[in-house]
Design a protein around this motif. Structure first.
Motif, PDB file in Angstrom:
ATOM      1  N   THR A 132       0.800  -1.095   0.105  1.00  0.00           N
ATOM      2  CA  THR A 132       0.123  -0.468  -0.133  1.00  0.00           C
ATOM      3  C   THR A 132       1.091   1.271  -0.083  1.00  0.00           C
ATOM      4  OG1 THR A 132       0.064  -0.231   2.310  1.00  0.00           O
ATOM      5  CG2 THR A 132      -1.588  -1.470   1.224  1.00  0.00           C
ATOM      6  N   THR A 133       0.164   2.549  -0.162  1.00  0.00           N
ATOM      7  CA  THR A 133       1.219   3.304   0.424  1.00  0.00           C
ATOM      8  C   THR A 133       1.658   3.500   1.078  1.00  0.00           C
ATOM      9  OG1 THR A 133      -0.757   4.833   0.461  1.00  0.00           O
ATOM     10  CG2 THR A 133      -0.339   4.670  -1.401  1.00  0.00           C
ATOM     11  N   THR A 134       0.904   3.222   2.410  1.00  0.00           N
ATOM     12  CA  THR A 134       1.951   3.326   3.966  1.00  0.00           C
ATOM     13  C   THR A 134       2.971   2.524   3.801  1.00  0.00           C
ATOM     14  OG1 THR A 134      -0.299   3.268   5.131  1.00  0.00           O
ATOM     15  CG2 THR A 134       1.254   2.721   6.320  1.00  0.00           C
ATOM     16  N   GLN A 135       2.899   1.733   3.203  1.00  0.00           N
ATOM     17  CA  GLN A 135       4.186   0.406   3.346  1.00  0.00           C
ATOM     18  C   GLN A 135       5.077   0.844   2.202  1.00  0.00           C
ATOM     19  OE1 GLN A 135       1.728  -3.095   2.241  1.00  0.00           O
ATOM     20  NE2 GLN A 135       3.187  -3.743   3.948  1.00  0.00           N
ATOM     21  N   ALA A 136       4.716   1.622   0.958  1.00  0.00           N
ATOM     22  CA  ALA A 136       6.034   2.131   0.210  1.00  0.00           C
ATOM     23  C   ALA A 136       6.341   3.422   1.184  1.00  0.00           C
ATOM     24  CB  ALA A 136       5.002   2.903  -0.690  1.00  0.00           C
ATOM     25  N   ALA A 137       5.536   3.958   1.947  1.00  0.00           N
ATOM     26  CA  ALA A 137       6.290   5.512   2.724  1.00  0.00           C
ATOM     27  C   ALA A 137       7.839   4.587   3.539  1.00  0.00           C
ATOM     28  CB  ALA A 137       5.149   5.655   2.929  1.00  0.00           C
ATOM     29  N   VAL A 138       7.499   4.293   4.170  1.00  0.00           N
ATOM     30  CA  VAL A 138       7.872   3.632   4.971  1.00  0.00           C
ATOM     31  C   VAL A 138       9.502   2.925   4.327  1.00  0.00           C
ATOM     32  CG1 VAL A 138       8.741   1.329   6.868  1.00  0.00           C
ATOM     33  CG2 VAL A 138       6.317   3.110   6.347  1.00  0.00           C
ATOM     34  N   PHE A 139       9.114   1.670   3.196  1.00  0.00           N
ATOM     35  CA  PHE A 139      10.327   1.544   2.351  1.00  0.00           C
ATOM     36  C   PHE A 139      11.027   2.925   1.688  1.00  0.00           C
ATOM     37  CE2 PHE A 139      11.378  -1.151  -1.260  1.00  0.00           C
ATOM     38  CZ  PHE A 139      12.008  -2.224  -0.731  1.00  0.00           C
ATOM     39  N   PHE A 140      10.609   3.488   1.089  1.00  0.00           N
ATOM     40  CA  PHE A 140      10.895   4.580   0.645  1.00  0.00           C
ATOM     41  C   PHE A 140      11.895   5.387   1.952  1.00  0.00           C
ATOM     42  CE2 PHE A 140      12.324   9.051   0.123  1.00  0.00           C
ATOM     43  CZ  PHE A 140      12.523   8.971  -0.745  1.00  0.00           C
ATOM     44  N   ASP A 141      11.066   5.180   2.854  1.00  0.00           N
ATOM     45  CA  ASP A 141      11.807   5.788   3.476  1.00  0.00           C
ATOM     46  C   ASP A 141      13.498   5.008   4.324  1.00  0.00           C
ATOM     47  OD1 ASP A 141      12.222   8.269   5.212  1.00  0.00           O
ATOM     48  OD2 ASP A 141      12.356   6.911   7.214  1.00  0.00           O
ATOM     49  N   ARG A 142      13.351   3.695   4.723  1.00  0.00           N
ATOM     50  CA  ARG A 142      13.935   3.179   5.095  1.00  0.00           C
ATOM     51  C   ARG A 142      14.601   2.045   4.050  1.00  0.00           C
ATOM     52  NH1 ARG A 142      10.123  -0.711   8.721  1.00  0.00           N
ATOM     53  NH2 ARG A 142       9.749   0.976  10.475  1.00  0.00           N
ATOM     54  N   VAL A 143      14.256   2.703   2.944  1.00  0.00           N
ATOM     55  CA  VAL A 143      15.592   1.679   1.882  1.00  0.00           C
ATOM     56  C   VAL A 143      15.308   2.684   0.030  1.00  0.00           C
ATOM     57  CG1 VAL A 143      15.329  -0.322   0.491  1.00  0.00           C
ATOM     58  CG2 VAL A 143      14.759  -0.676   2.573  1.00  0.00           C
ATOM     59  N   VAL A 144      14.799   3.323   0.029  1.00  0.00           N
ATOM     60  CA  VAL A 144      14.568   3.624  -1.385  1.00  0.00           C
ATOM     61  C   VAL A 144      15.332   4.797  -1.411  1.00  0.00           C
ATOM     62  CG1 VAL A 144      13.449   4.091  -3.410  1.00  0.00           C
ATOM     63  CG2 VAL A 144      12.554   2.704  -2.044  1.00  0.00           C
ATOM     64  N   ALA A 145      15.247   5.849  -0.328  1.00  0.00           N
ATOM     65  CA  ALA A 145      16.012   7.012   0.369  1.00  0.00           C
ATOM     66  C   ALA A 145      17.607   7.211   0.073  1.00  0.00           C
ATOM     67  CB  ALA A 145      15.903   7.582   0.976  1.00  0.00           C
ATOM     68  N   LYS A 146      18.092   6.263  -0.108  1.00  0.00           N
ATOM     69  CA  LYS A 146      19.502   6.124  -0.155  1.00  0.00           C
ATOM     70  C   LYS A 146      20.021   5.777  -0.881  1.00  0.00           C
ATOM     71  CE  LYS A 146      20.532   0.732   0.927  1.00  0.00           C
ATOM     72  NZ  LYS A 146      20.410   0.238   1.184  1.00  0.00           N
ATOM     73  N   TYR A 147      18.976   5.506  -2.914  1.00  0.00           N
ATOM     74  CA  TYR A 147      19.113   5.278  -4.229  1.00  0.00           C
ATOM     75  C   TYR A 147      19.158   6.974  -4.650  1.00  0.00           C
ATOM     76  CZ  TYR A 147      19.015  -0.231  -3.491  1.00  0.00           C
ATOM     77  OH  TYR A 147      19.684  -0.938  -4.027  1.00  0.00           O
ATOM     78  N   ARG A 148      18.733   8.117  -3.721  1.00  0.00           N
ATOM     79  CA  ARG A 148      18.474   9.077  -3.736  1.00  0.00           C
ATOM     80  C   ARG A 148      17.853   9.606  -5.457  1.00  0.00           C
ATOM     81  NH1 ARG A 148      19.955   9.717   0.385  1.00  0.00           N
ATOM     82  NH2 ARG A 148      20.914  12.242   1.623  1.00  0.00           N
ATOM     83  N   PRO A 149      16.821   9.368  -5.739  1.00  0.00           N
ATOM     84  CA  PRO A 149      16.096   9.258  -7.355  1.00  0.00           C
ATOM     85  C   PRO A 149      15.935  11.414  -6.950  1.00  0.00           C
ATOM     86  CG  PRO A 149      14.781   8.425  -5.646  1.00  0.00           C
ATOM     87  CD  PRO A 149      15.664   8.870  -4.947  1.00  0.00           C
ATOM     88  N   ASP A 150      16.096  10.878  -7.975  1.00  0.00           N
ATOM     89  CA  ASP A 150      15.508  12.746  -9.057  1.00  0.00           C
ATOM     90  C   ASP A 150      13.947  12.560  -8.896  1.00  0.00           C
ATOM     91  OD1 ASP A 150      18.204  13.875  -9.235  1.00  0.00           O
ATOM     92  OD2 ASP A 150      18.069  11.926 -10.629  1.00  0.00           O
ATOM     93  N   LEU A 151      13.624  11.842  -9.135  1.00  0.00           N
ATOM     94  CA  LEU A 151      12.163  11.325  -9.283  1.00  0.00           C
ATOM     95  C   LEU A 151      11.930  10.254  -9.015  1.00  0.00           C
ATOM     96  CD1 LEU A 151       9.343  13.092 -10.336  1.00  0.00           C
ATOM     97  CD2 LEU A 151       9.658  11.694 -12.120  1.00  0.00           C
ATOM     98  N   VAL A 152      10.657   9.670  -7.530  1.00  0.00           N
ATOM     99  CA  VAL A 152       9.413   8.660  -7.379  1.00  0.00           C
ATOM    100  C   VAL A 152       8.265   9.294  -8.644  1.00  0.00           C
ATOM    101  CG1 VAL A 152       8.503   7.933  -5.547  1.00  0.00           C
ATOM    102  CG2 VAL A 152      11.516   8.522  -5.495  1.00  0.00           C
ATOM    103  N   VAL A 153       7.843   8.052  -8.810  1.00  0.00           N
ATOM    104  CA  VAL A 153       6.404   7.688  -9.353  1.00  0.00           C
ATOM    105  C   VAL A 153       6.399   6.783  -8.595  1.00  0.00           C
ATOM    106  CG1 VAL A 153       4.948   7.197 -11.422  1.00  0.00           C
ATOM    107  CG2 VAL A 153       7.994   7.936 -11.341  1.00  0.00           C
ATOM    108  N   GLN A 154       4.745   7.106  -7.630  1.00  0.00           N
ATOM    109  CA  GLN A 154       4.148   6.331  -6.319  1.00  0.00           C
ATOM    110  C   GLN A 154       2.846   6.201  -7.614  1.00  0.00           C
ATOM    111  OE1 GLN A 154       3.837   5.429  -2.696  1.00  0.00           O
ATOM    112  NE2 GLN A 154       2.993   4.029  -4.954  1.00  0.00           N
TER     113      GLN A 154
END
Length: 346
Positions: A151-173
């Motif tokens: 869900t968007t809740t899980q995706a937000a947590v996953f982004f904060d914990r994992v995906v953010a370190k990849y430093r994307p210029d754009l995130v498409v949710q």
């Protein structure tokens, strides 16, 4: 004479002693204690009868793909199989954490964006990557950061914990329909705890009381279903996996984190069978909310629903029409290239 008459009719009552007060409350207290004892015995009986708790997280949705899978064969519930690989973070990608001068786009979403049922090279991210490579614009690399069942809740947590370190210029949710499924405990409540007194009671009963589950099964005909689709007829109290307010908080959090390095957020819609067999996408739950949120914050919507209709019914998996075959994923991803370019700023 008048005073004597009144005194005779209303004699003064002696004050209640502590002993009399104790006797007065003894019976109700014993009744409450006996009732609690009965509930405890019933709870023990339910547990001995192997009644499962009402809410089991793994029955509602996926929580994280295994890491470091190499050409692993995945069997679906429909009897089919596909091959995939994941990196150390459980992402279906070979991109390194650090990236140089190339722009990076990360796709968040559920199993459709993840590419469930499709072999390597056949995901939405692969289709988008091929289209961006061919359109003559600045180089862009696409990171598949979706996870099955999210869900968007899980995706937000996953982004904060994992995906953010990849430093994307754009995130498409890509907005998953899992948000709107009706459950006993919302994802926010599961991950962060109850939000108030009523929420605390509901969450505690659903997660810990076997007696509560036994009573549900006796009263509600759909009690055995871990989640219900929006609009399902059910009298029992359930909540969406993600409410509108929770979704807003989720997206606000992702936008705020992205802003710390100049990144941007976009929203997206993936196609379903109805979109592939119609020239006009049918109405979708949450679509109006997404449009309003995008307008409020000036976000681009990457809408893939018109990628392949109205004769695209063959692009879904034969025994799993909720997911696309590789060909459908590639076409859908390619359809989002122009919107992604616009979200990146040209």
């Amino acid at each position: 004479m008048v005073r004597t008459h009144r005194a005779a009719r209303h004699p003064e009552r002696p004050p209640l002693t502590r002993r009399r007060l104790g006797k007065r409350w003894l019976r109700p207290a014993l009744g409450v204690a006996f009732g609690l004892l009965l509930l405890y015995v019933a709870e023990v009986v339910a547990r001995l009868a192997n009644v499962a708790p009402a809410y089991v997280a793994d029955q509602v949705g996926g929580w994280r793909m295994m890491s470091e899978m190499r050409a692993a064969k995945m069997d679906t519930r429909e009897g089919a199989s596909f091959v995939l690989s994941t990196n150390a973070d459980g992402l279906r990608t070979s991109l390194p954490v650090q990236h140089g001068s190339r722009l990076r786009v990360a796709l968040l979403g559920d199993s459709t964006v993840f590419g469930w049922g499709a072999d390597e090279g056949g995901t939405v991210a692969d289709g988008l990557q091929a289209a961006l490579d061919a359109d003559g614009g600045p180089p862009v690399e696409v990171l598949n950061a979706a996870q099955p069942g999210y869900t968007t809740t899980q995706a937000a947590v996953f982004f904060d914990r994992v995906v953010a370190k990849y430093r994307p210029d754009l995130v498409v949710q890509f907005l998953p329909m899992h948000d709107h499924n009706l459950v006993l405990v919302s994802d926010r409540e599961y991950l962060g705890g109850a939000s108030g007194p009523l929420s605390t009671v509901r969450v505690t009963l659903a997660q810990h009381s076997r007696l509560y589950q036994a009573l549900r099964q006796a009263i509600f005909p759909l009690a055995s279903e871990p989640f219900l689709l929006p609009g399902s007829e059910s009298a029992e109290p359930r909540v969406p996996r993600v409410s509108d307010d929770e979704r807003r908080d989720n997206l606000d959090g992702v936008r705020a984190r992205l802003a710390t390095w100049g990144g941007k957020l976009a929203l997206g819609h993936v196609p379903f069978t109805g979109d592939l067999t119609s020239s006009t996408p049918p109405p979708r739950v949450g679509e109006d909310w997404a449009q309003a949120y995008a307008s409020e914050h000036g976000l681009v919507i990457v809408d893939l629903r018109a990628c392949c209709g109205p004769d695209g019914g063959g692009l879904v998996l034969e025994h799993d029409p909720g997911h696309l075959r590789a060909e459908g994923n590639l076409q859908a991803g390619a359809a989002g290239a122009a919107a992604v370019r616009a979200a990146l700023g040209g």
